[in-house]
Design a protein around this motif. Structure first.
Motif, PDB file in Angstrom:
ATOM      1  N   LEU A 246      30.583  23.898 -29.604  1.00 32.54           N
ATOM      2  CA  LEU A 246      29.816  24.040 -28.370  1.00 32.54           C
ATOM      3  C   LEU A 246      28.454  24.776 -28.889  1.00 32.54           C
ATOM      4  O   LEU A 246      28.691  25.992 -29.451  1.00 32.54           O
ATOM      5  N   HIS A 247      27.383  24.447 -28.936  1.00 33.57           N
ATOM      6  CA  HIS A 247      26.312  24.848 -29.487  1.00 33.57           C
ATOM      7  C   HIS A 247      25.040  25.192 -27.952  1.00 33.57           C
ATOM      8  O   HIS A 247      24.843  24.191 -27.483  1.00 33.57           O
ATOM      9  N   LEU A 248      24.757  26.424 -27.741  1.00 33.43           N
ATOM     10  CA  LEU A 248      23.793  26.751 -26.804  1.00 33.43           C
ATOM     11  C   LEU A 248      22.574  27.302 -27.584  1.00 33.43           C
ATOM     12  O   LEU A 248      22.696  28.193 -28.295  1.00 33.43           O
ATOM     13  N   ALA A 249      21.391  26.849 -27.261  1.00 28.22           N
ATOM     14  CA  ALA A 249      20.237  27.168 -28.021  1.00 28.22           C
ATOM     15  C   ALA A 249      19.157  27.598 -26.745  1.00 28.22           C
ATOM     16  O   ALA A 249      18.900  26.989 -25.886  1.00 28.22           O
ATOM     17  N   ALA A 250      18.629  28.766 -26.976  1.00 28.23           N
ATOM     18  CA  ALA A 250      17.607  29.142 -26.242  1.00 28.23           C
ATOM     19  C   ALA A 250      16.053  29.448 -27.375  1.00 28.23           C
ATOM     20  O   ALA A 250      16.293  28.953 -28.578  1.00 28.23           O
TER      21      ALA A 250
END
Length: 103
Positions: free
Chosen positions: A86-90
């Motif tokens: 799971l990759h979460l990018a801001a």
């Protein structure tokens, strides 16, 4: 079975990336929906990618993370069992977590 990689770890033990914190990712292993609980000091756009062990993106979405606390659910009921990232990018940060789908 849970591994977090984050840009920094705050003293309280919550995994965070600058303006947001991923408080919980549950259940893990998952069979229907991954629930992501966030706390954010500001409203910001997040990009979500779920990647299989072959490096293929099997889920992709964008959502606006509001200031404060919120929960986002991601359906995975139609994906095969196995390990995923799971990759979460801001804007200036990336958080990666391993999740397991079971049937």
């Amino acid at each position: 079975k849970c591994r977090f990689h984050a840009s920094r770890l705050n003293p309280g033990g919550l995994f965070c990336c600058f303006g947001f914190q991923l408080l919980q990712c549950y259940p893990n292993p998952v069979s229907a929906n991954i629930n992501l609980e966030f706390a954010s000091s500001q409203s910001e756009q997040l990009v979500f990618n779920l990647v299989n062990t072959l490096g293929q993106t099997v889920r992709h979405s964008r959502f606006l993370l509001p200031q404060g606390s919120t929960t986002q659910s991601i359906p995975v009921h139609d994906l095969p069992a196995g390990a995923y990232w799971l990759h979460l990018a801001a804007e200036h940060s990336l958080l990666t977590k391993q999740v397991f789908i079971q049937r």
